[in-house]
Design an enzyme around this catalytic site. Structure first.
Site, short mmCIF file in Angstrom:
data_model
loop_
_atom_site.label_atom_id
_atom_site.label_comp_id
_atom_site.label_asym_id
_atom_site.label_seq_id
_atom_site.Cartn_x
_atom_site.Cartn_y
_atom_site.Cartn_z
N HIS A 308 0.85 -1.19 0.00
CA HIS A 308 0.00 0.00 0.00
C HIS A 308 0.89 1.23 0.00
O HIS A 308 1.95 1.26 0.63
CB HIS A 308 -0.91 0.01 1.23
CG HIS A 308 -2.06 0.96 1.13
ND1 HIS A 308 -1.93 2.30 1.42
CD2 HIS A 308 -3.36 0.78 0.77
CE1 HIS A 308 -3.10 2.90 1.24
NE2 HIS A 308 -3.98 2.01 0.84
N ASP A 366 -7.90 -3.96 -0.64
CA ASP A 366 -8.46 -4.06 -2.00
C ASP A 366 -8.45 -5.50 -2.50
O ASP A 366 -9.37 -5.92 -3.21
CB ASP A 366 -7.68 -3.16 -2.96
CG ASP A 366 -7.76 -1.70 -2.57
OD1 ASP A 366 -8.89 -1.22 -2.37
OD2 ASP A 366 -6.72 -1.04 -2.46
#
Length: 431
Positions: A308, A366
């Site tokens: 991330h 995600d």
């Protein structure tokens, strides 16, 4: 904003300028450069504003090194395991966890604002059948200003409150209807006897010809997806909402601007990109090849959904989302879904690979949310609309906070101009 009267000295061409240093309650200290141009005649240069604080806020705090996400001071993992989406909405909007009576009142207000103005049905039908659901959401949310005139005055606190509730309440209906329209099925109206997540799933998957009962495991997973995407500090779409709001635009226009920004694949399309990557990989036996490609710096292929930009060690939302993903896959099974089989095997191999462990490239929120939505039966085109639905409360909370800020100014970034200097116009005959 805490201020201990410290300053930093900036020297330009032998002249000294003192810049105030502000200390936040959490995070790095901040240099105050608001008077720098007036005093020194220079701007700062920060493409993407990645080192610039555009506002002060009390809503959400992220520490990427620690893997920490706090909403009004409460860790996201505690909220995700003990709370639910509408309670988190209340927390973000009003700053504190609600009492039982306050929560019941808030949930009642949201539940009784889920219906859309009936004339908006015709607005949906003005789109082509193959329109992307995000295109529909941008248009419909922006058009709400044409249907709800009694909540567009940003200077009226009551109208701001009504607009906030309407946006949070109606966004699931808008997203569900965008989906129904894209698949050619009749619109399903919201029901007051269902929870927020149950209502959304019912509006998406029920049909008039058969009764549809929402499975509690699926509604809980949906609620967690909403909760874990509710707000994420000053990201691109939130900054877009704040920039639009700074001009005095009505709330529906501001949120439509946020949706448009979220549509970008570098922002809200991450979970969709994960599923598209899994489709490219194809089958579990192809995973080792793609893992090796991901390690090759000269290969453009990247494993989407791992690591991330903000969280440098781990995504605090991913652990909770993984629990929901495991529950959903156990309920629905993956035997007949090669895509989900590939996802689970990729997760296993990546978590055991020294390269990914060393670089802390763990599956993020995600990756798991994409798996859950795929298992539930949502097409990838609906992933970003669901993200927009979830993030609406964050946008609204940031919008309300900004309007109450006495330092509010219209956003006006500066530039480092590298074009031509002044020159005279040359007639077309002499060019």
């Amino acid at each position: 904003m805490a201020d201990d009267n410290r300053t930093a000295k900036l020297t330009i061409d032998g002249q000294d300028f003192d810049l105030p240093i502000h200390s936040p309650t959490a995070g790095p200290d901040v240099l105050d450069i608001r008077k720098l141009y007036g005093q020194a005649g220079v701007f700062t240069y920060d493409p993407g504003f990645t080192s610039t604080a555009s506002c002060d806020s009390t809503i959400t705090f992220i520490d990427g090194q620690k893997g920490e996400l706090l909403h009004r001071g409460y860790p996201i993992d505690q909220l995700a395991s003990q709370s639910h989406y509408l309670e988190v909405c209340y927390l973000l909007l009003y700053g504190e966890l609600p009492s039982a009576a306050q929560l019941a009142d808030f949930e009642d207000r949201v539940t009784h604002h889920t219906m859309l103005h009936e004339q908006m049905v015709y607005f949906f039908r003005g789109f082509r059948r193959d329109a992307h659901p995000m295109a529909i959401m941008v248009g419909v949310v922006g058009a709400m200003a044409a249907f709800y005139h009694d909540s567009t005055d940003i200077n009226d606190p009551w109208q701001r409150e009504v607009a906030s509730i309407r946006l949070i309440a109606k966004m699931p209906t808008i997203a569900a209807w965008a989906y129904k329209y894209s698949v050619g099925q009749p619109f399903v109206y919201p029901r007051n006897d269902l929870t927020y997540a149950e209502n959304f799933l019912h509006m998406c998957f029920s049909v008039p010809a058969a009764e549809y009962k929402v499975n509690p495991i699926l509604s809980r997973a949906m609620d967690r997806i909403f909760m874990l995407h509710a707000d994420h500090e000053q990201n691109a779409s939130t900054s877009t909402v704040r920039l639009a709001s700074s001009s005095g635009a009505n709330p529906f226009a501001c949120i439509a601007a946020g949706i448009a920004c979220l549509w970008g694949p570098a922002h809200g399309g991450a979970n969709q990109a994960c599923l598209e990557m899994l489709k490219e990989i194809g089958t579990p036996d192809q995973i080792p090849e793609y893992i090796e490609r991901a390690k090759d710096k000269n290969d453009p292929f990247r494993l989407m959904g791992f690591g991330h930009r903000v969280y440098k060690n781990f995504d605090p939302r991913a652990k909770v989302m993984k629990e929901s993903a495991d529950e959903v896959l156990e309920l629905l099974g993956i035997e007949n879904n090669p895509l989900l089989q590939t996802a689970k095997e990729l997760e296993k191999q990546a978590l055991e690979d020294d390269y990914f462990v060393e670089k802390k490239l763990f599956p993020n929120v995600d990756f798991y949310s994409g798996i859950i939505l795929e298992a539930m039966g949502f097409p990838t085109a609906m992933f970003t609309p669901i993200f927009a639905l979830s993030r609406t409360v964050g946008w609204v909370s940031q919008w309300k906070e900004q309007l109450a800020d006495p330092q509010l100014k219209i956003g006006r970034p500066r530039q480092l101009y590298l074009g031509e200097t002044a020159r005279d116009y040359v007639s077309i005959d002499n060019r």
